[in-house]
Motif scaffolding. Sequence first.
Motif, PDB file in Angstrom:
ATOM      1  N   GLN A 163       0.837  -1.215   0.000  1.00 24.49           N
ATOM      2  CA  GLN A 163       0.000   0.000   0.000  1.00 24.49           C
ATOM      3  C   GLN A 163       0.862   1.251   0.000  1.00 24.49           C
ATOM      4  O   GLN A 163       1.955   1.267   0.591  1.00 24.49           O
ATOM      5  CB  GLN A 163      -0.858   0.037   1.271  1.00 24.49           C
ATOM      6  N   LEU A 164       0.324   2.298  -0.619  1.00 23.94           N
ATOM      7  CA  LEU A 164       1.001   3.595  -0.642  1.00 23.94           C
ATOM      8  C   LEU A 164       0.708   4.366   0.638  1.00 23.94           C
ATOM      9  O   LEU A 164      -0.444   4.471   1.046  1.00 23.94           O
ATOM     10  CB  LEU A 164       0.493   4.399  -1.847  1.00 23.94           C
ATOM     11  N   MET A 165       1.765   4.898   1.260  1.00 25.04           N
ATOM     12  CA  MET A 165       1.579   5.846   2.364  1.00 25.04           C
ATOM     13  C   MET A 165       2.110   7.201   1.892  1.00 25.04           C
ATOM     14  O   MET A 165       3.141   7.259   1.218  1.00 25.04           O
ATOM     15  CB  MET A 165       2.284   5.380   3.634  1.00 25.04           C
TER      16      MET A 165
ATOM     17  N   VAL B  77       5.371  10.771 -13.318  1.00 28.30           N
ATOM     18  CA  VAL B  77       5.786   9.375 -13.577  1.00 28.30           C
ATOM     19  C   VAL B  77       4.662   8.367 -13.350  1.00 28.30           C
ATOM     20  O   VAL B  77       4.790   7.201 -13.748  1.00 28.30           O
ATOM     21  CB  VAL B  77       6.999   8.957 -12.709  1.00 28.30           C
ATOM     22  N   CYS B  78       3.585   8.765 -12.701  1.00 29.71           N
ATOM     23  CA  CYS B  78       2.539   7.786 -12.351  1.00 29.71           C
ATOM     24  C   CYS B  78       1.924   7.178 -13.614  1.00 29.71           C
ATOM     25  O   CYS B  78       1.335   7.903 -14.430  1.00 29.71           O
ATOM     26  CB  CYS B  78       1.455   8.470 -11.515  1.00 29.71           C
ATOM     27  N   PRO B  79       2.038   5.851 -13.808  1.00 26.93           N
ATOM     28  CA  PRO B  79       1.538   5.242 -15.044  1.00 26.93           C
ATOM     29  C   PRO B  79       0.015   5.253 -15.136  1.00 26.93           C
ATOM     30  O   PRO B  79      -0.536   5.196 -16.244  1.00 26.93           O
ATOM     31  CB  PRO B  79       2.066   3.805 -14.975  1.00 26.93           C
TER      32      PRO B  79
ATOM     33  N   ILE C 118      -1.913   1.381  -8.247  1.00 24.41           N
ATOM     34  CA  ILE C 118      -1.517  -0.032  -8.375  1.00 24.41           C
ATOM     35  C   ILE C 118      -0.257  -0.338  -7.543  1.00 24.41           C
ATOM     36  O   ILE C 118       0.350  -1.384  -7.687  1.00 24.41           O
ATOM     37  CB  ILE C 118      -1.288  -0.417  -9.854  1.00 24.41           C
ATOM     38  N   SER C 119       0.111   0.576  -6.670  1.00 22.97           N
ATOM     39  CA  SER C 119       1.249   0.396  -5.749  1.00 22.97           C
ATOM     40  C   SER C 119       2.533   0.023  -6.484  1.00 22.97           C
ATOM     41  O   SER C 119       3.310  -0.803  -6.003  1.00 22.97           O
ATOM     42  CB  SER C 119       0.916  -0.675  -4.690  1.00 22.97           C
ATOM     43  N   CYS C 120       2.750   0.650  -7.636  1.00 20.12           N
ATOM     44  CA  CYS C 120       3.943   0.300  -8.419  1.00 20.12           C
ATOM     45  C   CYS C 120       5.219   0.878  -7.812  1.00 20.12           C
ATOM     46  O   CYS C 120       6.326   0.394  -8.069  1.00 20.12           O
ATOM     47  CB  CYS C 120       3.796   0.797  -9.858  1.00 20.12           C
TER      48      CYS C 120
ATOM     49  N   GLU D  43       5.750   6.327   0.321  1.00 20.95           N
ATOM     50  CA  GLU D  43       6.372   5.057   0.688  1.00 20.95           C
ATOM     51  C   GLU D  43       5.413   3.928   0.343  1.00 20.95           C
ATOM     52  O   GLU D  43       4.198   4.100   0.474  1.00 20.95           O
ATOM     53  CB  GLU D  43       6.625   5.062   2.216  1.00 20.95           C
ATOM     54  N   ILE D  44       5.951   2.813  -0.136  1.00 20.54           N
ATOM     55  CA  ILE D  44       5.118   1.615  -0.298  1.00 20.54           C
ATOM     56  C   ILE D  44       5.400   0.716   0.891  1.00 20.54           C
ATOM     57  O   ILE D  44       6.562   0.359   1.156  1.00 20.54           O
ATOM     58  CB  ILE D  44       5.442   0.857  -1.605  1.00 20.54           C
ATOM     59  N   VAL D  45       4.349   0.353   1.647  1.00 19.57           N
ATOM     60  CA  VAL D  45       4.536  -0.552   2.787  1.00 19.57           C
ATOM     61  C   VAL D  45       4.106  -1.957   2.372  1.00 19.57           C
ATOM     62  O   VAL D  45       3.053  -2.139   1.763  1.00 19.57           O
ATOM     63  CB  VAL D  45       3.753  -0.116   4.045  1.00 19.57           C
TER      64      VAL D  45
END
Length: 303
Positions: free
Chosen positions: A48-50, A65-67, A86-88, A101-103
């Motif tokens: 998940q994105l924080m 940059v977000c696809p 999509i939590s890339c 941050e991606i956790v």
Amino acid sequence: MQITAPVFNIQGYSIHDGPGIRTTIFLKGCPLRCLWCANPESHSPLPQLMFYSGKCVGCGKCADVCPTKVITLQDNIAATNRALCISCGLCVNICPAEAREIVGKAMTVDEVMEKVLEDKLFIESSGGGITVSGGEPLMHPDFTEALLSTAKANGLHTAIESSCFASHSVIEQVFRYVDLGLLDIKHMDSAEHKRLTGVPNETILDNLRYIYHELNVPFMISLPIIPGCNDSHKNIEATAAFIANELGKDVCLRLLPYHRLGEAKNDSLGKDMNFSFSIPSAEHMQQLKNILESFGLQVQIGG
Ligand code: SF4
Ligand code: SF4
């Protein structure tokens, strides 16, 4: 192929999660939704994105940059439509302010053990070990079993922090490699338990009896004290009676006062909670401790 589980933190030098110095491994995914949860980033098993809005400098690089084009700048702050994220992690890598941050990352038992064994000298010399926490480690029984058994094979003490909301077979599978359980009771009234955590309490209480009487694995009980939710004298007395009469007076208790760490994390996850709890006073905690001790139980305040 090795089993993996989603790990969101590996905390070295922990001193509140069992004896000695420990490494605590936090797994993502939990069947409960306690309103006061200190680790809301553990609820979903998925990455998940924080987003830490206080750090954002509004440069817009993340949006570029977000696809999936789910980021827009609003008042010079990056706003994300999380339903479509999509939590890339591309926005995390480009952000100059470390505001994103991606956790959660899938890890094998070997990868986790490699981290743990970096501190083996300190762990061993302090009489410590590893603690598997979460989230709910019992949501990943094969991984947790493999991690605990590998730690034991390396001569380490093992502990698990769990809500015990799982089947007997999962409890049996995992607890044969557990030296110490750190287990919760959140409310003795099942309907209230369901309102506050999303699940009823019968399975949990039954598992505590099973672990104590059948599996004979030692454990401590943690009581999170959340004002207005579970801190009535009636509930504390019911909890004390259950432990004293249906488990044993050798089960030690930890009274854990509510703290606000989870509130900031909910903000970072984009969750609007619409409520807040007060922090219990030292005097109130002592009153609750006195009630529990009057049942012949050993109680400490804090971890
Ligand atoms: S994690 Fe990927 S999809 Fe989600 S906001 Fe960042 S760049 Fe976009
Ligand atoms: S890249 Fe980072 S600092 Fe720049 S707008 Fe996005 S979140 Fe904010």
